[in-house]
Motif scaffolding. Structure first.
Motif, mmCIF file in Angstrom:
data_model
loop_
_atom_site.group_PDB
_atom_site.id
_atom_site.type_symbol
_atom_site.label_atom_id
_atom_site.label_comp_id
_atom_site.label_asym_id
_atom_site.label_seq_id
_atom_site.Cartn_x
_atom_site.Cartn_y
_atom_site.Cartn_z
ATOM 1 N N LYS A 12 -7.127 -9.919 16.473
ATOM 2 C CA LYS A 12 -6.127 -9.811 17.471
ATOM 3 C C LYS A 12 -6.383 -10.048 18.695
ATOM 4 N N ASP A 13 -7.790 -9.991 19.043
ATOM 5 C CA ASP A 13 -8.111 -10.451 20.345
ATOM 6 C C ASP A 13 -8.565 -11.783 20.647
ATOM 7 N N GLY A 15 -8.622 -15.472 21.699
ATOM 8 C CA GLY A 15 -7.899 -16.108 22.393
ATOM 9 C C GLY A 15 -7.089 -15.180 23.582
ATOM 10 N N LYS A 16 -7.528 -13.995 23.651
ATOM 11 C CA LYS A 16 -7.061 -12.968 24.526
ATOM 12 C C LYS A 16 -7.000 -13.365 25.950
ATOM 13 N N SER A 17 -7.999 -13.859 26.414
ATOM 14 C CA SER A 17 -7.996 -14.272 27.629
ATOM 15 C C SER A 17 -6.948 -15.166 28.243
ATOM 16 N N SER A 18 -6.625 -16.191 27.495
ATOM 17 C CA SER A 18 -5.478 -17.065 27.442
ATOM 18 C C SER A 18 -4.087 -16.245 27.479
ATOM 19 N N ASN A 19 -4.113 -15.426 26.320
ATOM 20 C CA ASN A 19 -2.821 -14.930 26.141
ATOM 21 C C ASN A 19 -2.661 -13.849 27.146
ATOM 22 N N ASP A 20 -3.359 -13.242 27.784
ATOM 23 C CA ASP A 20 -3.024 -12.180 28.996
ATOM 24 C C ASP A 20 -2.712 -13.136 30.274
ATOM 25 N N GLU A 180 -17.370 -17.960 31.333
ATOM 26 C CA GLU A 180 -16.445 -18.787 32.244
ATOM 27 C C GLU A 180 -15.345 -19.381 31.457
ATOM 28 N N TYR A 181 -15.311 -19.550 30.105
ATOM 29 C CA TYR A 181 -14.487 -20.391 29.619
ATOM 30 C C TYR A 181 -14.330 -19.838 28.297
ATOM 31 N N ALA A 182 -13.169 -20.121 27.443
ATOM 32 C CA ALA A 182 -13.010 -19.857 25.881
ATOM 33 C C ALA A 182 -11.969 -20.768 25.461
ATOM 34 N N VAL A 183 -12.068 -21.401 24.219
ATOM 35 C CA VAL A 183 -11.383 -22.125 23.433
ATOM 36 C C VAL A 183 -11.050 -21.450 22.111
ATOM 37 N N THR A 184 -9.997 -21.411 21.580
ATOM 38 C CA THR A 184 -9.605 -20.839 20.342
ATOM 39 C C THR A 184 -8.448 -21.695 19.638
ATOM 40 N N LEU A 185 -8.633 -21.876 18.435
ATOM 41 C CA LEU A 185 -7.812 -22.613 17.460
ATOM 42 C C LEU A 185 -7.346 -21.627 16.374
#
Length: 295
Positions: A12-13, A15-20, A180-185
């Motif tokens: 559930k976490d 992609g959390k950085s983008s969702n937050d 510094e960055y994150a990408v999630t599909l």
């Protein structure tokens, strides 16, 4: 040389950085007040209430949380204004290292409804897995696992209906996470909905992110797109802004007024209907506020 792998985020976490970044600190759908206090014995009380801007309904709850860190035990009891009683019992790192067990039960006497979820969570370097048993619904068993190595993440989730003897839902995800960055599909809802999210910490004061969603079963064609940013004004305040492909611009401002007191304001503007009113008489713009006290 192989370095020790950290524990990856839970399913559930992902992609959390983008969702937050895109979802939090925009209180334009409600007016909310929350008060938290902690007793000398360590019991945390939380009282919250919010008024929905659309329905006008006022909802609230009172929560008491007790933690015994020496025995890895946490007990949380909640009573809501809809007369729902909730109890959550958590046992962490007692039966095995990295294993957490929690039982989440709820009952609404007026409606005669009840629910119980049994959660097993296991975390070790490179793997984070969970199994959930919904006792009264189905019963249904939901399991998910995330594997991580050198920043690369791969995960999957599936739900199995015991009574019907079939797989009711499955999803998969992959991504890469760095400081510094994150990408999630994500491939969700039996791989019928696809979402890709991106997060970038530009510097210590600025963050940016975006999310695109494509639903193969949607009645309207095209991809839903949302982009946003967050900027720290100082150590006590920050502003956020985001816009989607429907032309809705959202703004948020959060300020720490003093230690333990935080206020947030949110505004959503439909840029395609700046001066118009919907046929039902509804103003397309929204304004809300959130005030939190902690003591």
């Amino acid at each position: 040389m192989s370095f020790p792998q950290p524990v990856p985020p839970s399913w559930k976490d992902l992609g959390k950085s983008s969702n937050d970044l895109l979802g939090k600190d925009y209180p334009f759908n409600e007016a909310k007040l929350e008060v938290k206090t902690t007793t000398p014995s360590g019991v945390v009380f939380r009282v919250s209430g919010n008024q929905d801007s659309k329905s006008g309904l006022i909802l609230g709850d009172i929560e008491a949380k007790y933690s015994n860190k020496a025995h890895g035990l946490t007990l949380t009891n909640t009573w809501t204004t809809t007369n729902t009683l909730k109890s959550l019992v958590e046992i962490d790192n007692q039966l095995a290292k990295g294993l957490k067990i929690d039982v989440n039960a709820s009952v609404t006497p007026d409606k005669g409804t009840k629910g119980t979820l049994l959660n097993l969570i296991y975390k070790q370097p490179g793997v984070h897995t969970r199994a959930v048993l919904d006792v009264f619904k189905g019963p249904t068993i939901t399991a998910d696992t995330v594997f991580g190595r050198d920043g690369f993440l791969v995960g999957a989730e599936a739900s199995y209906n015991v009574t019907e003897g079939r797989l009711s839902r499955y999803s998969a995800a992959a991504g890469f996470s760095a400081p510094e960055y994150a990408v999630t599909l994500h491939g969700l809802s039996n791989l019928s909905t696809f979402a890709v999210s991106y997060y970038h910490k530009v510097n210590r004061d600025v963050e940016a992110g975006a999310k695109a969603i494509y639903d193969t079963k949607a009645t309207t064609s095209g991809v839903s797109l949302e982009v946003g940013t967050k900027a720290y004004l100082d150590d006590a305040a920050f502003v956020k802004a985001k816009i989607n492909n429907a032309g809705v611009l959202a703004l948020g401002y959060t300020q720490s007024l003093r230690p333990g007191v935080r206020a947030s304001l949110g505004l959503a503007i439909d840029t395609q209907r700046i001066n118009s009113i919907s046929p039902a008489g509804e103003v397309p713009h929204k304004l809300g506020a959130n005030l939190v006290f902690e003591a």
